[in-house]
Design an enzyme around this catalytic site. Structure first.
Site: not given
Length: 456
Positions: A329-331, A434
């Site tokens: 996720e993200c990072g 994502s």
């Protein structure tokens, strides 16, 4: 168990610093369980740090009423006091004409008394008008007391207290002076996470200063007198089940660069029969596991350290190519791209800085980019490592990811931006990454599918 909720009259009212200090002070001789309204990682890291118990998130937009009640019940086990920190202003939520996703909705769902933090800078009698307006806006909200912030002297304090108590009929339990000590360290996406900051003497000294200011200016006995005795709802065994056996190992990236996790993730993974194996992409070699989770954080702050751990980068690339499931996720998404570029001027840099990353996905990350913050709504396709499902979550980033043409995406968003044009959840073999952050209780079925994929 006593419980109360701290809400602000607006963003920037000071409720985060005040709730942090109250939770720390009340923890002396008591077991305090904290909760944070909204999808946020950093405030909960502070509340967990000062109480020694994981802070849990509540959210009326992402999670159903039953899921919020389940999280509240699970978190309150063994606690003497429950403290809930609101988000933004008391009535701010996902919509203008309803309280969906707001602090107010959680206060009503849990039937909690509200302590309203009011920014009283440069106002006296008008502070009473603000409180009176909040009291009348929704009669189902039980505002029991006020903490006035940014008080500049004894005369200011006296006027604010007398006005609020006269016109509103509720006590002012605290008046916080305007002081530099109340400011917490900031970063481009919010506060510095507690896990990172606790290694710095200046950071911890700032936390202690906030506690001292609040301790000297809030009546804790008066605060506890307006808290309510509550009976937490019975635990929902469907959410936090006890597994028949632990039969799968899942590595979870956890260090200075990656620490944006909801506390419930670890309990949900355990309930699904998974052993959680923490590892550091900065310091460690990749541990053996049946699958891996790489959450959000600040990889842009630790780009050089992440690049220098070649063994970790090569290990993640190898297991991804071998079909081992990875959820990022993200990072984590950023880390799995091929390259990260920090542009000149970002975080005070004089020139452009680039570093090589894992390279599961062809493409690069650039920072800064348009700041994205908000809820997402979407659907995951059946071929996704997370399975076919409808979901709600949130995105919060200051970067852009440009992936190679032909990249497959498992998420289609009807709300939110994702990686590009409403597409999110890039997929390569059994790796999915994502910008969308999922809450593990609201999306328990998706995490169950991921664990089953790891087990298979």
């Amino acid at each position: 168990m006593k419980a109360f909720l701290v809400a602000g009259d607006r963003s920037g009212s000071g409720k985060t610093s005040i709730t942090l200090a109250l939770s720390a002070l009340l923890s002396t001789g008591r077991t305090v369980q904290t909760f944070k309204v909204g999808m946020d990682y950093i405030d909960p890291s502070y509340l967990a740090g000062v109480t020694g118990r994981p802070c849990r998130n509540l959210d009326g937009y992402v999670m159903s009423p039953a899921e919020n009640l389940a999280v509240f019940a699970h978190g309150c086990r063994g606690a003497d006091i429950a403290v809930v920190e609101g988000v933004r202003g008391l009535f701010e939520g996902a919509e203008a004409l309803s309280d969906l996703g707001s602090t107010a909705a959680i206060a009503k769902l849990l039937d909690l008394p509200v302590v309203l933090v009011v920014n009283a800078r440069s106002i006296t009698r008008s502070a009473a008008a603000i409180v009176r307006g909040f009291q009348g806006f929704d009669p189902d909200i039980d505002i029991r007391g006020v903490i006035a912030n940014n008080i500049t002297g004894s005369r200011h304090r006296e006027k604010v207290i007398s006005a609020i108590e006269h016109y509103c009929g509720i006590p002012v339990v605290g008046t916080i002076p305007r002081a530099l000590e109340m400011e917490l360290s900031m970063r481009h996406l919010g506060l510095v996470p507690y896990r990172e900051g606790q290694e710095q003497g200046e950071f911890m000294a700032r936390i202690e200063a906030v506690k001292r200011v609040v301790a000297g200016n809030v009546d804790l006995d008066a605060l506890l007198s307006i808290a309510r005795e509550v009976e937490p709802p019975a635990e929902d065994e469907r959410v936090f089940a006890v597994p028949e056996e632990v039969n799968v190992r899942i590595g979870v990236a956890l260090d200075e660069a990656f620490n944006f996790y909801y506390a419930d993730l670890f309990d949900v993974l355990a309930s699904l029969g998974a052993e959680v194996v923490p590892f550091s992409p900065i310091h460690d070699r990749l541990p053996e596991a049946d699958g891996y989770v790489i959450g959000g954080g600040y990889p842009e702050v630790f780009g050089a350290e992440l690049e220098s751990n070649t063994a970790m980068r090569e290990g993640l690339l190898e297991v991804s190519r071998n079909g081992t499931p990875i959820y990022a996720e993200c990072g984590g998404l950023i880390y799995l791209t091929g390259r990260m570029v920090l542009e000149a001027g970002f975080a005070g840099r004089e020139g452009e800085v680039a570093c090589d990353l894992v390279g599961v996905f062809q493409g690069e990350t650039r920072m800064p980019a348009k700041r994205m913050l908000g809820y997402v709504v979407g659907k995951s396709v059946a071929e996704s490592p997370m399975g076919e499902a409808a979901f709600r979550g949130h995105e919060f980033h200051y970067s852009s990811v440009d992936l190679a043409p032909g990249t497959r995406y498992a998420y289609r968003l009807s709300r939110g931006s994702g990686i590009r044009n409403g597409l999110d959840g890039a997929v390569c073999d059994r790796t999915i990454a994502s910008y969308t952050h999922l809450h593990p209780v609201a999306s328990r079925g998706m995490f169950a599918h991921f664990v089953d994929t790891c087990r298979d």
